[in-house]
Write a protein that holds these residues in place. Structure first.
Motif, PDB file in Angstrom:
ATOM      1  N   CYS A 133      51.528  19.716  -4.605  1.00  0.00           N
ATOM      2  CA  CYS A 133      52.482  20.102  -5.860  1.00  0.00           C
ATOM      3  C   CYS A 133      52.809  18.953  -6.650  1.00  0.00           C
ATOM      4  O   CYS A 133      53.236  18.006  -6.143  1.00  0.00           O
ATOM      5  N   SER A 173      55.507  18.684  -1.951  1.00  0.00           N
ATOM      6  CA  SER A 173      55.227  17.963  -3.099  1.00  0.00           C
ATOM      7  C   SER A 173      54.129  16.810  -2.875  1.00  0.00           C
ATOM      8  O   SER A 173      54.234  16.233  -1.773  1.00  0.00           O
ATOM      9  N   PHE A 178      63.675  18.074  -1.313  1.00  0.00           N
ATOM     10  CA  PHE A 178      63.748  18.706   0.038  1.00  0.00           C
ATOM     11  C   PHE A 178      62.205  19.244   0.210  1.00  0.00           C
ATOM     12  O   PHE A 178      62.057  19.465   1.603  1.00  0.00           O
ATOM     13  N   GLU A 233      55.343  18.795  -8.675  1.00  0.00           N
ATOM     14  CA  GLU A 233      56.861  18.682  -8.755  1.00  0.00           C
ATOM     15  C   GLU A 233      57.668  17.803  -7.867  1.00  0.00           C
ATOM     16  O   GLU A 233      56.928  17.542  -6.843  1.00  0.00           O
ATOM     17  N   ASP A 234      58.875  17.375  -7.968  1.00  0.00           N
ATOM     18  CA  ASP A 234      59.443  16.394  -7.040  1.00  0.00           C
ATOM     19  C   ASP A 234      60.772  16.938  -6.289  1.00  0.00           C
ATOM     20  O   ASP A 234      61.621  16.022  -6.077  1.00  0.00           O
TER      21      ASP A 234
HETATM   22  S1  SF4 Z   1      59.740  23.423  -4.119  1.00  0.00           S
HETATM   23 FE1  SF4 Z   1      57.900  22.200  -3.337  1.00  0.00          FE
HETATM   24  S2  SF4 Z   1      55.963  23.577  -4.081  1.00  0.00           S
HETATM   25 FE2  SF4 Z   1      58.113  24.272  -5.082  1.00  0.00          FE
HETATM   26  S3  SF4 Z   1      57.995  23.409  -7.152  1.00  0.00           S
HETATM   27 FE3  SF4 Z   1      59.111  21.993  -5.885  1.00  0.00          FE
HETATM   28  S4  SF4 Z   1      57.783  20.782  -5.020  1.00  0.00           S
HETATM   29 FE4  SF4 Z   1      56.649  22.256  -5.681  1.00  0.00          FE
END
Ligand code: SF4
Ligand SMILES: [Zn+2]
Ligand SMILES: [Zn+2]
Lengths: 67, 331
Positions: free
Chosen positions: B67, B77, B73, B69-70
């Motif tokens: 993913c 990611s 937890f 995003e950061d």
């Molecule tokens: S929680 Fe994990 S999978 Fe969901 S957006 Fe954030 S980094 Fe991506």
């Protein structure tokens, strides 16, 4: 004469560190609620799919393990 | 009896009006000896406003890892040195996962993807996957695919996805400490569109990210303002390689305080046990939570970690004389 047997487990399948040097008690406990992430034979990161019941982990070199 | 519980008895139990932020904070600050009374009241509130049924759900990851995003937890990611590798689930395995879930008596099956938001490939996979599940399995399909556009919301409705999960994760004031690649407000906007579409809103978060008790109360109040159909409550399970990988797990007593407090803030919501309960609460604590405001569970495994066997949870519900919500009751 000593027979040379290739060790089947070399790497910790949770943290990917050397598993022959000593036990990994933290990893062993964690593994009760986690699938393996590293191939215990070659230390490659595996492709792991968790399903509602069970999991599968694939090493490109050593194939699939299921649990 | 502490004053806040007296107040909650009238306001929440009798009148069905949830506690505000100050009230939630007072519950979160109760001394240990008053926690059983808070749980007892939360249980009465749940029985009065939701009933004895427990909603059972299974979840599966359609697209794991990688993913952009950061979220600090999250082991999925692609920005951290987590050992979780990117992998896609094929449609036959997705249908099999739905069957496994339905076999437990669950009425909900949630398809999850580790993405910022869906792209065309994921939407196509969803379209095919949801159709295949609906053709073969008697279960309601929910989804969790990150942030959506209005068109994607409409597409999911058209596919027959009945509930959408998008967690705010933590309160607005703490969110920038946990996620920097998108904002709390962007998440809120997706939730607003989901609500408008008629899909059920599922929105919760994770406790134990380093938020203060005050921020936990803030979070409960913000969720109550959103008024979701369902609130999944996770407790941080620190994942190796993530920025929160070394955080301590939430104390069992604090988790139980939070369960009672969230129930007293949201008397009518489906309050679901999600990830981390095995580690934070263990078997005994799991039982206490089900007798303290929880009325839904995720059974079986999670997305990247394992849960206890579904049969253990079903046996516990049986023991507690809490019937599993039937599909007919949800339609
Ligand atoms: S929680 Fe994990 S999978 Fe969901 S957006 Fe954030 S980094 Fe991506
Ligand atoms: Zn190890
Ligand atoms: Zn290998």
């Amino acid at each position: 004469m000593t027979e040379l047997v290739e060790p089947t487990t070399t790497w910790c399948d949770r943290c990917g560190e050397d598993a022959t040097a000593g036990a990994h008690p933290g990893c062993a406990t964690a593994r009760e609620l986690e699938p393996p992430r590293f191939c215990a034979r070659c230390r490659r990161r595996m492709k792991v799919q968790v399903l509602p019941v069970g999991w599968s982990a694939v090493c490109v070199e050593h194939g699939e393990t299921r649990g | 009896m502490p004053e806040i519980l007296d107040q909650a008895r009238t306001q929440v139990l009798e009148n069905g009006v949830g506690l505000d932020e100050a009230g939630v904070l007072a519950v979160l600050n109760l001394p240990d000896e008053d926690v059983p009374a808070a749980l007892q009241l939360a249980h009465e509130v749940r029985m009065r406003w939701c009933g004895p049924e427990v909603e059972v759900e299974g979840i599966v990851s359609l697209k794991t890892g990688g993913c952009p995003e950061d979220c600090h937890f999250c082991s999925q990611s692609g920005l951290f040195t987590s050992p979780v590798r990117s992998v896609w689930l094929d449609i036959p395995s997705l249908v099999e996962a739905a069957k496994q879930t339905a076999a437990t008596g669950a009425t909900e099956f949630c398809i999850v993807a580790a993405v910022r938001g869906p792209d065309a490939r994921l939407m196509k996979q969803m379209r095919e996957g949801v159709a295949a599940i609906k053709a073969e399995v008697d279960i309601q399909v929910a989804a969790s695919l990150g942030m959506l556009s209005k068109e994607q919301v409409d597409e999911l409705v058209e596919m027959g996805v009945h509930r959408y999960n998008h967690n705010l994760e933590t309160c607005r004031s703490y969110f920038p400490n946990v996620v920097t690649t998108h904002s709390w407000e962007e998440r809120w906007e997706t939730l607003r569109m989901v609500r408008e579409s008629g899909m059920e809103v599922c929105c919760g978060g994770i406790l134990g990210l380093g938020e203060t008790v005050e921020q936990r109360a803030e979070f409960a109040a913000q969720l109550a303002e959103l008024d979701p159909h369902e609130v999944p409550l996770n407790f941080l399970n620190p994942r190796p390689g993530t920025p929160l990988g070394d955080r301590p797990v939430v104390e069992g007593k604090d988790a139980l305080r939070a369960i009672a407090a969230f129930r007293l803030a949201m008397p009518r919501t489906i309050l679901r046990y999600a990830g981390g309960r095995e580690i934070t609460l263990g078997d005994l604590g799991t039982r206490d939570g089900l007798l303290g405001g929880i009325n839904a569970v995720i059974v079986g495994n999670y997305l990247t970690t394992l849960g206890r066997p579904a049969t253990d949870d079903l046996a516990l519900l049986d023991d507690l004389k809490m019937p599993v919500k039937a599909l007919s009751a949800t339609l």
